[in-house]
Design an enzyme around this catalytic site. Structure first.
Site, mmCIF file in Angstrom:
data_model
loop_
_atom_site.group_PDB
_atom_site.id
_atom_site.type_symbol
_atom_site.label_atom_id
_atom_site.label_comp_id
_atom_site.label_asym_id
_atom_site.label_seq_id
_atom_site.Cartn_x
_atom_site.Cartn_y
_atom_site.Cartn_z
ATOM 1 N N SER A 87 0.907 -1.400 -0.067
ATOM 2 C CA SER A 87 -0.051 -0.109 -0.452
ATOM 3 C C SER A 87 0.598 0.838 0.306
ATOM 4 O O SER A 87 0.448 2.267 -0.548
ATOM 5 C CB SER A 87 -1.091 0.075 1.437
ATOM 6 O OG SER A 87 0.032 0.059 2.222
ATOM 7 N N ASN A 88 1.892 1.272 1.182
ATOM 8 C CA ASN A 88 3.107 2.626 0.708
ATOM 9 C C ASN A 88 3.594 2.622 -0.758
ATOM 10 O O ASN A 88 3.872 3.482 -1.316
ATOM 11 C CB ASN A 88 4.019 2.379 1.398
ATOM 12 C CG ASN A 88 3.734 2.510 2.804
ATOM 13 O OD1 ASN A 88 3.287 3.927 3.123
ATOM 14 N ND2 ASN A 88 3.239 1.507 3.925
ATOM 15 N N ASN A 125 13.647 3.159 6.359
ATOM 16 C CA ASN A 125 12.062 2.728 6.102
ATOM 17 C C ASN A 125 10.944 3.067 7.587
ATOM 18 O O ASN A 125 11.461 4.274 8.109
ATOM 19 C CB ASN A 125 12.982 1.543 8.123
ATOM 20 C CG ASN A 125 12.079 0.643 8.075
ATOM 21 O OD1 ASN A 125 11.305 0.444 6.886
ATOM 22 N ND2 ASN A 125 11.944 0.161 9.190
ATOM 23 N N HIS A 155 7.724 2.658 9.848
ATOM 24 C CA HIS A 155 7.815 1.791 10.970
ATOM 25 C C HIS A 155 6.294 1.843 11.475
ATOM 26 O O HIS A 155 5.940 3.718 12.022
ATOM 27 C CB HIS A 155 8.724 1.863 11.747
ATOM 28 C CG HIS A 155 8.952 0.977 13.097
ATOM 29 N ND1 HIS A 155 8.978 -0.390 13.065
ATOM 30 C CD2 HIS A 155 8.463 1.140 14.186
ATOM 31 C CE1 HIS A 155 8.640 -1.338 13.718
ATOM 32 N NE2 HIS A 155 7.991 0.175 14.777
ATOM 33 N N GLU A 168 0.984 6.954 7.124
ATOM 34 C CA GLU A 168 2.307 6.618 6.432
ATOM 35 C C GLU A 168 2.112 6.846 4.207
ATOM 36 O O GLU A 168 3.383 7.335 4.341
ATOM 37 C CB GLU A 168 2.107 4.765 6.436
ATOM 38 C CG GLU A 168 2.704 4.213 7.811
ATOM 39 C CD GLU A 168 3.114 3.006 8.080
ATOM 40 O OE1 GLU A 168 3.846 2.240 8.636
ATOM 41 O OE2 GLU A 168 2.870 2.427 6.814
#
Ligand code: GRF
Length: 358
Positions: A181-182, A277, A279, A344
């Protein structure tokens, strides 16, 4: 001598006959028109959508002289004959006509399409009045299709004429194991031009992950790298293979999005300060793979997401940005994680868009 494969455009009368044949079969002819002097993916997607409104489609191309009148003396970029040939080769297109007027009025009257498709900011009422009257006269259904964001002839020309002094697009390498999805959020930000970047490679340890399928569907070059038996580790060959793929693709910044194996050398040194990254917690709280559940178990009122640099110590590199997400009564880890992911999807593209200033 080379054989001449060029396409001879149809006459309006021929397209009118095609329309009548379709009509007898209870089928519909779609009509659309434009300059199309530098064909790009936005056009192709638009034409596919337009074609889906009926059973065959004719594209009326503005002649070179009428493109100059509409767009200025440096246009068209490709000449009429070439434009007709390229257009006719598209799967969505059954016939091409060329017309010399600025308006398609006379053509609409000659062809009598069942459906008239137009792209862009128009509404049926803001169409050119003459064309609108002709469409009403022949009983054509008017369909306005939205333009494809981030793809335009003007943008393409800007890119072609860009000099080396202008900032270059960030070349992103993305690594993921899961839902992707990111990755979708990054792809969308690029296509909406809120992120000046190109994804030059997508790598996964999971050959059937949605992440990898999405990357393939978006035309991103992909690599599946075997990681070895332990799902959280990467054997040395895997670490090496990833480094090679990233280097071959000339990646500027590596983005880990739900990549479940721990990266080590040589990638960490090769991409020191260029490896990020995302998170699902407000680091330094809740490091590791169960961050969402841990925040719930601790009875926190809020959690969030963090974009940070990757260093040998897990989830401990420099924090680049964070966003808070409230924890609501009745949240399960799954529901909460979905809400964190929404945060995110905004935060990660923003950090990448700001990359050169970090
Ligand atoms: C995200 O929540 C990210 O924070 C974590 O893994 C998840 C990836 O989700 N590291 P997706 O594959 O991008 O949907």
């Amino acid at each position: 001598m080379q054989p001449d494969h060029s396409y001879t455009p149809m006459t309006p009368a021929e397209v009118g006959e095609l329309r009548d044949t379709l009509d007898q079969q209870g089928k519909k002819l779609v009509f659309t028109n434009g300059c199309f002097d530098l064909l790009h993916a936005g056009h192709v997607r638009y034409l596919n959508q337009a074609r889906a409104l009926g059973d065959a489609m004719v594209v009326a191309l503005n002649s070179d002289a009428s493109v100059r009148e509409l767009k200025g003396p440096t246009r068209p970029i490709n000449r009429e004959r070439d434009r007709a040939e390229v257009m006719a080769a598209l799967r969505a297109v059954d016939a091409v006509v060329v017309f010399g007027d600025k308006r398609a009025t006379a053509l609409i009257e000659a062809i009598r399409p069942h459906v008239y498709a137009k792209g862009g900011d128009y509404t049926a009422d803001s169409l050119n009045p003459e064309e609108r009257a002709a469409l009403d006269k022949v009983g054509a259904e008017i369909k306005i299709l939205s333009l494809v964001a981030g793809r335009s002839t003007t943008k393409t020309i800007e890119r072609m004429t860009a000099t080396g002094d202008q900032p270059k697009h960030l070349r992103l390498g993305v690594l993921g194991s899961g839902e992707g999805s990111n990755l979708r959020a990054i792809v969308d930000a690029i296509s909406h031009e809120t992120l000046e970047a190109e994804i030059v490679i997508a790598i996964s340890d999971q050959s059937d992950s949605r992440f990898l399928k999405l990357a393939k569907a978006e035309g991103i070059p992909t690599q599946h790298v075997q990681g070895g038996a332990n799902p959280r580790r990467f054997d040395n060959a895997g670490q090496q293979a990833i480094a090679e793929h990233l280097q071959q693709a000339e990646v500027d910044v590596v983005v880990l999005i739900g990549f479940m194996r721990i990266l080590k050398e040589p990638v960490l040194s090769l991409y020191a300060d260029r490896l990020v990254n995302v998170h699902p917690s407000l680091l330094p709280k809740f490091k590791g793979a169960n961050a969402v559940q841990m925040a719930l178990d601790e009875g926190e009122l809020e959690t969030g997401c963090t974009v940070h640099l990757v260093t040998p110590e897990i989830d401990a590199g420099r924090i680049l940005a964070q966003a808070k997400v409230p924890i609501l009564v009745g949240d399960s880890a799954e529901i909460l994680h979905q809400r964190i992911k929404q945060a995110e999807h905004k935060l990660l593209p923003q950090v990448l868009a700001e990359w050169k200033r970090i």
